[in-house]
Scaffold this motif. Structure first.
Motif, PDB file in Angstrom:
ATOM      1  N   GLY A 195       6.293   6.138  -9.587  1.00 52.55           N
ATOM      2  CA  GLY A 195       5.904   7.381  -8.910  1.00 52.55           C
ATOM      3  C   GLY A 195       6.963   8.461  -9.143  1.00 52.55           C
ATOM      4  O   GLY A 195       6.645   9.599  -9.512  1.00 52.55           O
TER       5      GLY A 195
ATOM      6  N   ASN B  68      10.412   8.906  12.481  1.00 55.58           N
ATOM      7  CA  ASN B  68      11.069   7.601  12.318  1.00 55.58           C
ATOM      8  C   ASN B  68      12.447   7.673  11.650  1.00 55.58           C
ATOM      9  O   ASN B  68      13.276   6.789  11.843  1.00 55.58           O
ATOM     10  N   ASN B  69      12.639   8.699  10.829  1.00 55.78           N
ATOM     11  CA  ASN B  69      13.871   8.759  10.044  1.00 55.78           C
ATOM     12  C   ASN B  69      14.165  10.221   9.708  1.00 55.78           C
ATOM     13  O   ASN B  69      14.152  10.634   8.549  1.00 55.78           O
TER      14      ASN B  69
ATOM     15  N   VAL C 196      -2.979   6.529 -12.429  1.00 56.49           N
ATOM     16  CA  VAL C 196      -2.830   7.065 -13.789  1.00 56.49           C
ATOM     17  C   VAL C 196      -3.240   5.932 -14.755  1.00 56.49           C
ATOM     18  O   VAL C 196      -2.984   4.753 -14.463  1.00 56.49           O
TER      19      VAL C 196
ATOM     20  N   ARG D  89       4.870  16.041  -0.013  1.00 53.94           N
ATOM     21  CA  ARG D  89       4.284  15.733  -1.319  1.00 53.94           C
ATOM     22  C   ARG D  89       2.826  16.189  -1.395  1.00 53.94           C
ATOM     23  O   ARG D  89       2.102  16.098  -0.414  1.00 53.94           O
TER      24      ARG D  89
ATOM     25  N   PHE E  94       5.098  -0.499  -9.582  1.00 52.81           N
ATOM     26  CA  PHE E  94       4.610  -1.073 -10.844  1.00 52.81           C
ATOM     27  C   PHE E  94       4.878  -2.568 -10.808  1.00 52.81           C
ATOM     28  O   PHE E  94       5.962  -2.967 -10.402  1.00 52.81           O
TER      29      PHE E  94
ATOM     30  N   PRO F 102       0.815  -1.210   0.000  1.00 53.36           N
ATOM     31  CA  PRO F 102       0.000   0.000   0.000  1.00 53.36           C
ATOM     32  C   PRO F 102       0.851   1.265   0.000  1.00 53.36           C
ATOM     33  O   PRO F 102       2.062   1.198   0.259  1.00 53.36           O
TER      34      PRO F 102
ATOM     35  N   ILE G 150       1.017   4.432 -18.294  1.00 52.08           N
ATOM     36  CA  ILE G 150       2.064   3.836 -17.460  1.00 52.08           C
ATOM     37  C   ILE G 150       2.826   2.755 -18.230  1.00 52.08           C
ATOM     38  O   ILE G 150       4.064   2.683 -18.167  1.00 52.08           O
TER      39      ILE G 150
ATOM     40  N   LYS H  40       7.185  -3.194  11.105  1.00 54.43           N
ATOM     41  CA  LYS H  40       8.404  -3.081  11.938  1.00 54.43           C
ATOM     42  C   LYS H  40       9.260  -1.903  11.456  1.00 54.43           C
ATOM     43  O   LYS H  40       8.973  -1.318  10.415  1.00 54.43           O
TER      44      LYS H  40
ATOM     45  N   GLN I  28      -1.667  -4.084 -15.866  1.00 53.63           N
ATOM     46  CA  GLN I  28      -0.236  -3.719 -15.904  1.00 53.63           C
ATOM     47  C   GLN I  28       0.638  -4.962 -15.716  1.00 53.63           C
ATOM     48  O   GLN I  28       1.693  -5.094 -16.334  1.00 53.63           O
TER      49      GLN I  28
ATOM     50  N   ASP J 164       0.345  14.817  -2.662  1.00 58.12           N
ATOM     51  CA  ASP J 164      -0.668  13.764  -2.424  1.00 58.12           C
ATOM     52  C   ASP J 164      -0.558  13.170  -1.014  1.00 58.12           C
ATOM     53  O   ASP J 164      -1.152  12.143  -0.733  1.00 58.12           O
TER      54      ASP J 164
END
Ligand code: AP5
Length: 224
Positions: free
Chosen positions: A32, A140-141, A59, A159, A86, A8, A64, A198, A92, A161
């Motif tokens: 992406g 986290n980072n 898209v 971003r 992808f 996801p 694509i 994790k 696809q 989105d």
């Protein structure tokens, strides 16, 4: 080696694909990132893609598939490639088989399984570098200097989105149109599932175990 990373939005596909590409000398191909590059250039493809991306929709497949076929046709893939984002629909996946000439050519599909609430937290805290593509998370980072890329010093962005309403739409699209690929690749014996809830390096070690097992068995069979 030819790998697909599936999962996801916010599962950590890009984060893991970058680490794997570096460790195993593979080419990282992210649809992406390719689309965002086209949007930045203001190309015809970018303008079409932006309308869908801003709404959290996929898209169209023909756009694509044409883009990825061109990329895979360029060659120079080092020891192989990692496809990140992808395929995202059954159509696809079938087009990819046509380009590669058969399922046998995909070695492994790494499915990063993550809970929805984790996805929302991760995407809400993501910061990306528009210049070099590095990705951070405020908790986290985090970057060493607030909102500045460690690698190239460029200011980080959120971003377009990664707004909560668009994240929900992207999750819907994933469930309806991408999640059937889990079954598709499982039935073909290509899927390995890792627990993506994790931390980054736990997930990476789990994936590396699968990768190393694959290389070992390929070496025993006399394949590269
Ligand atoms: P794309 O850029 O591919 O977005 P996505 O699939 O929604 O995935 P993300 O990039 O949001 O997340 P990720 O899984 O890579 O996570 P990341 O590593 O960044 O696609 C964008 C849009 O383009 C789509 O919505 C669609 O419109 C279009 N598109 C692209 N490909 C398409 C296709 N094939 N067909 C049609 N349309 C297409 O990590 C997320 C955050 O979490 C980061 O902050 C990271 O630091 C943090 N993090 C990562 N892993 C962990 C961990 N294990 N623990 C804690 N934090 C973590």
């Amino acid at each position: 080696m030819r790998i697909i990373v599936l999962g996801p939005p916010g599962a950590g596909k890009g984060t893991q694909a970058k680490l794997l590409a570096e460790k195993y000398g593979l080419e990282h191909i992210s649809t992406g990132d390719m689309l965002r590059e086209e949007v930045k250039r203001g190309s015809k493809l970018g303008n079409i893609a932006k309308e869908y991306m801003d709404q959290g929709l996929l898209v169209p497949d023909n756009v694509i598939v044409e883009m990825i076929a061109e990329r895979l046709g360029e060659g120079s893939m080092g020891k192989g490639f990692i496809l990140d984002g992808f395929p995202r629909t059954l159509s696809q996946a079938k087009a990819l088989e046509d380009v590669l000439g058969g399922m046998a050519d995909i070695d492994m599909v790494i499915y990063i399984d993550v809970d929805d609430d984790v996805v929302v937290r991760r995407l809400g805290g993501r910061r990306s570098c528009p210049k070099c593509g590095a990705v951070y998370h405020i908790v986290n980072n985090p970057p060493k200097n607030d909102e500045i890329c460690d690698k190239c010093g460029h200011p980080l962005i959120i971003r377009d989105d990664d707004r909560e309403d668009v994240i929900r739409k992207r999750l819907d699209e994933y469930r309806k149109r991408t999640s059937p690929l889990i079954d598709y690749y499982m039935k073909r014996g290509k899927l390995v599932r890792v627990d993506g809830n994790k931390d980054i390096y736990c997930v990476f070690s789990e994936i590396c175990i699968h990768m190393d097992k694959f290389f070992k068995s390929s070496a025993m069979e006399g394949k590269e």
